[in-house]
Design a protein around this motif. Structure first.
Motif, PDB file in Angstrom:
ATOM      1  N   GLY A 113     -55.762   0.039  75.253  1.00 19.44           N
ATOM      2  CA  GLY A 113     -54.399   0.394  74.886  1.00 19.44           C
ATOM      3  C   GLY A 113     -53.392   0.353  76.017  1.00 19.44           C
ATOM      4  O   GLY A 113     -52.225   0.698  75.819  1.00 19.44           O
ATOM      5  N   LYS A 114     -53.819  -0.071  77.227  1.00 14.52           N
ATOM      6  CA  LYS A 114     -52.912  -0.036  78.378  1.00 14.52           C
ATOM      7  C   LYS A 114     -51.669  -0.894  78.170  1.00 14.52           C
ATOM      8  O   LYS A 114     -50.550  -0.440  78.396  1.00 14.52           O
ATOM      9  CB  LYS A 114     -53.639  -0.526  79.638  1.00 14.52           C
ATOM     10  N   THR A 115     -51.885  -2.136  77.791  1.00 11.55           N
ATOM     11  CA  THR A 115     -50.758  -3.064  77.723  1.00 11.55           C
ATOM     12  C   THR A 115     -49.773  -2.662  76.637  1.00 11.55           C
ATOM     13  O   THR A 115     -48.556  -2.670  76.858  1.00 11.55           O
ATOM     14  CB  THR A 115     -51.264  -4.492  77.496  1.00 11.55           C
ATOM     15  N   THR A 116     -50.278  -2.298  75.462  1.00  8.47           N
ATOM     16  CA  THR A 116     -49.383  -1.879  74.389  1.00  8.47           C
ATOM     17  C   THR A 116     -48.584  -0.654  74.799  1.00  8.47           C
ATOM     18  O   THR A 116     -47.358  -0.595  74.612  1.00  8.47           O
ATOM     19  CB  THR A 116     -50.183  -1.581  73.113  1.00  8.47           C
ATOM     20  N   GLY A 136     -47.476  -9.005  79.702  1.00  6.50           N
ATOM     21  CA  GLY A 136     -48.869  -8.975  79.267  1.00  6.50           C
ATOM     22  C   GLY A 136     -49.686  -7.972  80.050  1.00  6.50           C
ATOM     23  O   GLY A 136     -49.276  -6.838  80.281  1.00  6.50           O
ATOM     24  N   SER A 137     -50.878  -8.390  80.497  1.00  8.40           N
ATOM     25  CA  SER A 137     -51.790  -7.505  81.233  1.00  8.40           C
ATOM     26  C   SER A 137     -51.836  -7.861  82.717  1.00  8.40           C
ATOM     27  O   SER A 137     -52.897  -7.943  83.317  1.00  8.40           O
ATOM     28  CB  SER A 137     -53.201  -7.597  80.637  1.00  8.40           C
ATOM     29  N   PHE A 138     -50.684  -8.052  83.319  1.00  6.99           N
ATOM     30  CA  PHE A 138     -50.612  -8.446  84.722  1.00  6.99           C
ATOM     31  C   PHE A 138     -50.806  -7.201  85.572  1.00  6.99           C
ATOM     32  O   PHE A 138     -49.866  -6.657  86.157  1.00  6.99           O
ATOM     33  CB  PHE A 138     -49.264  -9.100  84.988  1.00  6.99           C
ATOM     34  N   ASN A 139     -52.074  -6.731  85.675  1.00  4.00           N
ATOM     35  CA  ASN A 139     -52.327  -5.383  86.190  1.00  4.00           C
ATOM     36  C   ASN A 139     -53.286  -5.331  87.381  1.00  4.00           C
ATOM     37  O   ASN A 139     -53.836  -4.284  87.683  1.00  4.00           O
ATOM     38  CB  ASN A 139     -52.885  -4.507  85.065  1.00  4.00           C
ATOM     39  N   ASN A 140     -53.468  -6.472  88.074  1.00  2.00           N
ATOM     40  CA  ASN A 140     -54.465  -6.502  89.159  1.00  2.00           C
ATOM     41  C   ASN A 140     -53.809  -6.577  90.532  1.00  2.00           C
ATOM     42  O   ASN A 140     -52.606  -6.340  90.672  1.00  2.00           O
ATOM     43  CB  ASN A 140     -55.438  -7.659  88.949  1.00  2.00           C
ATOM     44  N   GLU A 141     -54.601  -6.927  91.553  1.00  2.00           N
ATOM     45  CA  GLU A 141     -54.103  -6.946  92.925  1.00  2.00           C
ATOM     46  C   GLU A 141     -52.989  -7.958  93.140  1.00  2.00           C
ATOM     47  O   GLU A 141     -52.217  -7.836  94.102  1.00  2.00           O
ATOM     48  CB  GLU A 141     -55.249  -7.250  93.901  1.00  2.00           C
ATOM     49  N   THR A 155     -32.633  -1.321  89.747  1.00  3.10           N
ATOM     50  CA  THR A 155     -33.772  -0.896  88.934  1.00  3.10           C
ATOM     51  C   THR A 155     -33.972   0.616  89.046  1.00  3.10           C
ATOM     52  O   THR A 155     -34.004   1.171  90.142  1.00  3.10           O
ATOM     53  CB  THR A 155     -35.069  -1.605  89.380  1.00  3.10           C
ATOM     54  N   ARG A 156     -34.138   1.263  87.898  1.00  5.95           N
ATOM     55  CA  ARG A 156     -34.360   2.708  87.880  1.00  5.95           C
ATOM     56  C   ARG A 156     -35.799   3.064  87.505  1.00  5.95           C
ATOM     57  O   ARG A 156     -36.303   4.095  87.926  1.00  5.95           O
ATOM     58  CB  ARG A 156     -33.378   3.371  86.908  1.00  5.95           C
ATOM     59  N   TYR A 157     -36.454   2.218  86.716  1.00  6.57           N
ATOM     60  CA  TYR A 157     -37.810   2.535  86.263  1.00  6.57           C
ATOM     61  C   TYR A 157     -38.705   1.316  86.438  1.00  6.57           C
ATOM     62  O   TYR A 157     -38.352   0.201  86.047  1.00  6.57           O
ATOM     63  CB  TYR A 157     -37.796   2.981  84.792  1.00  6.57           C
ATOM     64  N   LEU A 158     -39.858   1.564  87.038  1.00  8.86           N
ATOM     65  CA  LEU A 158     -40.863   0.521  87.242  1.00  8.86           C
ATOM     66  C   LEU A 158     -42.139   0.980  86.540  1.00  8.86           C
ATOM     67  O   LEU A 158     -42.739   1.984  86.928  1.00  8.86           O
ATOM     68  CB  LEU A 158     -41.107   0.327  88.739  1.00  8.86           C
ATOM     69  N   VAL A 159     -42.519   0.287  85.484  1.00  6.99           N
ATOM     70  CA  VAL A 159     -43.666   0.677  84.663  1.00  6.99           C
ATOM     71  C   VAL A 159     -44.833  -0.225  85.025  1.00  6.99           C
ATOM     72  O   VAL A 159     -44.793  -1.436  84.795  1.00  6.99           O
ATOM     73  CB  VAL A 159     -43.346   0.569  83.160  1.00  6.99           C
ATOM     74  N   MET A 160     -45.899   0.356  85.586  1.00  5.97           N
ATOM     75  CA  MET A 160     -46.988  -0.412  86.150  1.00  5.97           C
ATOM     76  C   MET A 160     -48.307  -0.113  85.449  1.00  5.97           C
ATOM     77  O   MET A 160     -48.780   1.027  85.444  1.00  5.97           O
ATOM     78  CB  MET A 160     -47.142  -0.102  87.639  1.00  5.97           C
ATOM     79  N   GLU A 161     -48.894  -1.132  84.861  1.00 14.19           N
ATOM     80  CA  GLU A 161     -50.229  -1.020  84.264  1.00 14.19           C
ATOM     81  C   GLU A 161     -51.259  -1.247  85.367  1.00 14.19           C
ATOM     82  O   GLU A 161     -51.151  -2.214  86.128  1.00 14.19           O
ATOM     83  CB  GLU A 161     -50.377  -2.053  83.161  1.00 14.19           C
ATOM     84  N   LYS A 162     -52.257  -0.376  85.431  1.00 15.64           N
ATOM     85  CA  LYS A 162     -53.239  -0.457  86.516  1.00 15.64           C
ATOM     86  C   LYS A 162     -54.635  -0.705  85.947  1.00 15.64           C
ATOM     87  O   LYS A 162     -55.210   0.157  85.298  1.00 15.64           O
ATOM     88  CB  LYS A 162     -53.209   0.824  87.350  1.00 15.64           C
ATOM     89  N   GLY A 163     -55.152  -1.896  86.198  1.00 20.06           N
ATOM     90  CA  GLY A 163     -56.501  -2.235  85.777  1.00 20.06           C
ATOM     91  C   GLY A 163     -57.488  -1.960  86.903  1.00 20.06           C
ATOM     92  O   GLY A 163     -57.105  -1.758  88.058  1.00 20.06           O
ATOM     93  N   ALA A 164     -58.767  -1.958  86.574  1.00 12.68           N
ATOM     94  CA  ALA A 164     -59.792  -1.697  87.582  1.00 12.68           C
ATOM     95  C   ALA A 164     -61.105  -2.346  87.180  1.00 12.68           C
ATOM     96  O   ALA A 164     -61.446  -2.411  86.002  1.00 12.68           O
ATOM     97  CB  ALA A 164     -60.001  -0.193  87.773  1.00 12.68           C
ATOM     98  N   ARG A 165     -61.845  -2.799  88.180  1.00 16.71           N
ATOM     99  CA  ARG A 165     -63.184  -3.332  87.974  1.00 16.71           C
ATOM    100  C   ARG A 165     -64.216  -2.515  88.744  1.00 16.71           C
ATOM    101  O   ARG A 165     -65.396  -2.860  88.768  1.00 16.71           O
ATOM    102  CB  ARG A 165     -63.239  -4.796  88.412  1.00 16.71           C
ATOM    103  N   GLY A 166     -63.740  -1.450  89.399  1.00 16.18           N
ATOM    104  CA  GLY A 166     -64.645  -0.602  90.153  1.00 16.18           C
ATOM    105  C   GLY A 166     -63.906   0.566  90.768  1.00 16.18           C
ATOM    106  O   GLY A 166     -62.672   0.644  90.720  1.00 16.18           O
ATOM    107  N   VAL A 167     -64.649   1.484  91.341  1.00 19.65           N
ATOM    108  CA  VAL A 167     -64.073   2.634  92.018  1.00 19.65           C
ATOM    109  C   VAL A 167     -63.255   2.160  93.219  1.00 19.65           C
ATOM    110  O   VAL A 167     -63.684   1.275  93.958  1.00 19.65           O
ATOM    111  CB  VAL A 167     -65.181   3.613  92.459  1.00 19.65           C
TER     112      VAL A 167
END
Length: 469
Positions: A113-116, A136-141, A155-167
């Motif tokens: 549900g991250k991207t939505t 889209g899901s542009f959430n990596n390094e 810009t006032r708001y920066l909304v960042m989706e954060k994906g992960a493949r490990g700790v």
């Protein structure tokens, strides 16, 4: 990006200039695709065996780039030289964000549900000020700094989706762009093969709230015990959302219409208001509540917040995108990606949309489940049967356990078939679909979307033929 001299860029990335004017100013965007370079921009050249960005450095300068950020000199090209271009891009993003004190960074993570939800939060934030969010899901390094570098002084708001493949992955992304508000949606088995256990997934997701300053805000899902427990991992203020009585931002009296669109009463400390979502799926209640919690924090008053929730729409493609064909068939295109949890909510949405016709689920392989792969697929098959899905089309041998799980449900009145590939699924659908049927297409980026595309193309052809008649 905010205007910076090349000397400032070099200082930010711990690089050195070669053939470049220190006073030259970057006034455009930062791009790693030379085709997108605009006048005043900065081109980032990533080395690679197949494609080396340095081979396109001269072309980027011809297109108007002020300089190229890269790892080796290119004759005749003004360069900012660094040891690692990806690391440098992250350093530059941090430098830009640090120079925008009026910017509120909203970070978001979860197993599904991250991207939505990122898109929903951005739709609320933009009502209050200029907002940047990744496509889209542009959430990596790479996607993370690229998105942050789109921020400008306005810009006032920066909304960042954060994906992960490990700790440690979320922690790194938070170092690149430190959040002021952190939202954690859920902890599930997506990417279990990479993490090893659900507990490790929770550990990684919780890094987002650990990164908050004391005056920050953690927005946590009260309906997910692993997320709720993350309140102990942050020094920031905590706001909970969900259907639990413990939630600060809550939904009560949830109902679904014939298209699977939820309505509910939004309850917040300031009062309550009716909400009628235009999004399909019971799970959108939770997603919209997460967005509502952020919107309330940003300053949306209850009447404006409820009105904004009513107007939310889909932004990113292939995520519960419902369309109706001229022949009376309804299609749910949720083909971007899949895991057992997201497939489960999609199947429930399909079941809720049952009308006069049949429910048909086209399900493909779910990747990155590790040792849980067979059981995860079987669980999805069992759920489809238990929900009473009429027809199950399982695409590809790797997804065969879905078929096994469904056929093991003894009292199921439906039918499952294992098909070799997407083309076979399209052929079956074209021969069997009839008016009133509802079709769900879901899979893990293994070309399952070809089925949805074929159904959409058929719809366009049908509309053209109908118009010609």
């Amino acid at each position: 990006m905010i205007p910076l001299t090349l000397a400032e860029v070099a200082a930010a990335v711990d690089g050195r200039l070669a053939g470049a004017d220190p006073d030259g100013r970057v006034t455009g965007t930062v791009e790693f695709d030379s085709r997108k370079v605009t006048p005043g921009g900065l081109f980032v050249a990533f080395p690679g065996e197949q494609v080396d960005g340095h081979d396109y450095a001269a072309g980027a300068i011809s297109s108007g780039a002020v300089a190229v950020l890269g790892t080796r000199e290119v004759p005749g090209v003004p360069m900012v030289l660094v040891g690692d271009a990806l690391d440098a891009m992250g350093r530059l993003a941090r430098a830009v964000v640090d120079r925008l004190p009026g910017l509120t960074v909203i970070g978001l993570t979860g197993s599904s549900g991250k991207t939505t939800t990122k898109d929903l939060i951005a739709q609320l934030a933009v009502r209050l000020g200029p907002t940047v969010a990744p496509p889209g899901s542009f959430n990596n390094e790479l996607g993370h700094p690229y998105t942050a570098l789109q921020a400008t002084p306005e810009t006032r708001y920066l909304v960042m989706e954060k994906g992960a493949r490990g700790v440690g992955h979320v922690r790194y992304l938070c170092e690149v762009v430190p959040p002021r508000i952190s939202v954690v949606l859920n902890v599930g088995v997506a990417h279990l093969g990479e993490f090893g256990s659900v507990e490790t997934i929770a550990l990684a997701k919780g890094e987002l709230v650990e990164a908050l300053p004391a005056d920050g805000l953690a927005v946590l899902n009260a309906d997910d015990p692993r997320v709720d427990a993350m309140s102990a991992r942050t020094q920031a203020r905590v706001v909970r959302y969900g259907e639990s009585e413990r939630a600060d931002v809550r939904a009560v009296d949830v109902t679904l219409d014939g298209r699977g669109r939820p309505s509910y009463t939004l309850v917040i400390p300031e009062g309550s208001a009716p909400v009628r979502l235009g999004l399909t799926g019971r799970h959108q209640v939770s997603n919209s509540l997460a967005a509502a919690a952020v919107g309330r924090e940003l300053g949306l008053a209850l009447p404006d917040l409820a009105a904004a929730l009513n107007e939310l729409g889909l932004v990113s493609t292939r995520r519960m995108d419902v369309f109706e064909r001229p022949d009376g068939v309804t299609v749910i295109d949720d083909s971007y990606n899949a895991n057992p949890a997201s497939t489960g909510v999609a199947l429930r949405a399909l079941a809720s949309m049952r009308g006069q016709g049949r429910t048909v689920a086209v399900l493909g392989y779910m990747a990155e489940l590790g040792d849980f792969e067979r059981e995860g697929h079987q669980q999805v098959g069992r759920l489809a049967a238990e929900l009473g899905v009429d027809r199950l089309l399982v695409v590809g041998e790797p997804a065969a356990p879905i078929h096994e799980g469904a056929t093991a449900v003894g009292n199921w009145g439906g039918e499952s078939v294992l098909l070799s590939d997407q083309a076979a699924a399209v052929e079956v659908l074209r021969s069997e679909l009839r008016p009133g049927d509802v079709v769900l297409v879901k899979g893990s980026r293994y070309r399952t979307w070809e089925v949805a595309d074929a159904l959409r193309a058929d719809a366009r052809e049908g509309a053209t033929e109908g118009g010609a008649a």
